[in-house]
Design a protein around this motif. Structure first.
Motif, mmCIF file in Angstrom:
data_model
loop_
_atom_site.group_PDB
_atom_site.id
_atom_site.type_symbol
_atom_site.label_atom_id
_atom_site.label_comp_id
_atom_site.label_asym_id
_atom_site.label_seq_id
_atom_site.Cartn_x
_atom_site.Cartn_y
_atom_site.Cartn_z
ATOM 1 N N UNK A 127 30.191 42.728 41.229
ATOM 2 C CA UNK A 127 30.919 41.985 40.201
ATOM 3 C C UNK A 127 31.515 40.695 40.760
ATOM 4 N N UNK A 128 31.994 40.736 41.985
ATOM 5 C CA UNK A 128 32.534 39.524 42.604
ATOM 6 C C UNK A 128 31.446 38.455 42.738
ATOM 7 N N UNK A 129 30.274 38.868 43.195
ATOM 8 C CA UNK A 129 29.155 37.922 43.331
ATOM 9 C C UNK A 129 28.683 37.438 41.967
ATOM 10 N N UNK A 130 28.653 38.355 41.004
ATOM 11 C CA UNK A 130 28.192 37.996 39.662
ATOM 12 C C UNK A 130 29.094 36.929 39.053
ATOM 13 N N UNK A 159 39.221 37.685 39.045
ATOM 14 C CA UNK A 159 39.252 37.821 40.497
ATOM 15 C C UNK A 159 40.458 38.634 40.953
ATOM 16 N N UNK A 160 41.581 38.469 40.254
ATOM 17 C CA UNK A 160 42.770 39.236 40.600
ATOM 18 C C UNK A 160 42.540 40.731 40.465
ATOM 19 N N UNK A 161 41.849 41.146 39.389
ATOM 20 C CA UNK A 161 41.552 42.560 39.196
ATOM 21 C C UNK A 161 40.582 43.070 40.260
ATOM 22 N N UNK A 162 39.599 42.239 40.620
ATOM 23 C CA UNK A 162 38.657 42.644 41.659
ATOM 24 C C UNK A 162 39.356 42.773 43.013
ATOM 25 N N UNK A 163 40.288 41.868 43.300
ATOM 26 C CA UNK A 163 41.043 41.965 44.547
ATOM 27 C C UNK A 163 41.909 43.216 44.565
#
Length: 301
Positions: A127-130, A159-163
């Motif tokens: 998801x980060x790469x996407x 990005x905050x949620x992914x972090x």
């Protein structure tokens, strides 16, 4: 009427008066009452689940009367017409009862936790790469479409949620890497408002996906099905007042919840805007829920 349903009807000496098709089930009114006919799902061991639940003094499921190779026949339960918010509270109460009645601990090896970690870590990376590739294309555009603007304006929150997911997953993995036992329960595994009924007592229906697993998955499924319908911070606190999650269970639940859905881009602009808005509603509501929930739990310690 399906041939197998007709055979059950004849076998039980019923005279059909009315057939109603509702939510993929058949409801047949007869002179002896109404009955539900449901196709069997992938889980063909529902009888064993019912026997196990009964042995644990949990009998909040409909009575199965008969079956064929493809269908199950149940008593029809006429649901009370009560507010949906009250149903949500009742579902949480019934879940805590189900989980507390069926709790036990099973031994697990490190590979079990490693598989969960690697699957979630892979989803976070993907998801980060996407989203990185997506925002790069969007920012290179001369004019942003409305759907692209929604993504660009909210990419920081994504990005905050992914972090958060990455940090919490690492914290979870550190906590469980030396654990030899896991708390498990009989989860319903398909918790929705439509699968809860109340007549003389509350019932969960549609147990075909039920299995032994962590209690967090019932909470996760209920949340994903109804995140916009209820105040889940209060519902989760209510759950924990009766069946408290361990810290590692809560961490894993929140990682699953916080993973932002993938925003698709190959659809009509109007449809994209609607779907992007729904994803963003999920992200913002989940972020607020986790932050507020953690604050309340920490305050109660």
């Amino acid at each position: 009427m399906d041939k197998e349903i007709r055979s059950i009807v004849r076998k039980n000496a019923l005279v059909p008066k009315k057939l109603t098709i509702k939510n993929n089930v058949r409801i047949i009114d007869t002179e002896k009452g109404s009955f539900v006919f449901k196709k069997k799902g992938n889980n063909r061991n529902v009888d064993n689940i019912y026997k196990y639940l009964t042995s644990r003094a949990f009998d909040y499921y409909p009575n199965k009367i008969d079956e064929t190779d493809e269908y199950e026949m149940y008593e029809y339960i006429e649901d009370y017409n009560e507010p949906i918010e009250q149903k949500a509270v009742d579902i949480i109460n019934l879940l805590t009862l189900l989980h507390s009645k069926t709790t036990f601990y099973k031994e697990v090896d490190f590979d079990y936790y490693k598989e969960i970690y690697e699957e979630l870590d892979g989803r976070i990376t993907y998801l980060n790469n996407y989203y990185t590739d997506l925002i790069t294309v969007i920012e290179a555009s001369i004019y942003m479409s409305p759907s692209d603007y929604l993504i660009a304006r909210n990419i920081g929150k994504i990005y905050g949620m992914l972090n958060y997911c990455h940090y919490s997953l690492e914290k979870w993995y550190e906590k469980i890497k030396d654990k030899k036992k896991m708390r498990v329960v009989n989860i319903h595994n398909n918790v929705t408002i439509d699968h809860y009924l109340k007549k003389d007592k509350p019932y969960f229906i549609s147990w075909n996906k039920s299995k032994i697993d962590s209690p967090i998955y019932d909470l996760l499924i209920f949340y994903k099905n109804h995140y916009l319908d209820f105040d889940f911070s209060e519902l989760f606190l209510m759950y924990e007042s009766r069946y408290r999650l361990t810290e590692d269970e809560r961490l894993l639940l929140f990682v699953y919840m916080a993973l932002p859905p993938k925003m698709e881009v190959n659809e009509r602009e109007y449809d994209l805007c609607k779907k992007h808005r729904k994803v963003l509603d999920y992200i913002y509501k989940t972020d607020a829920l986790i932050a507020g929930y953690n604050n309340k739990i920490n305050t109660q310690k």
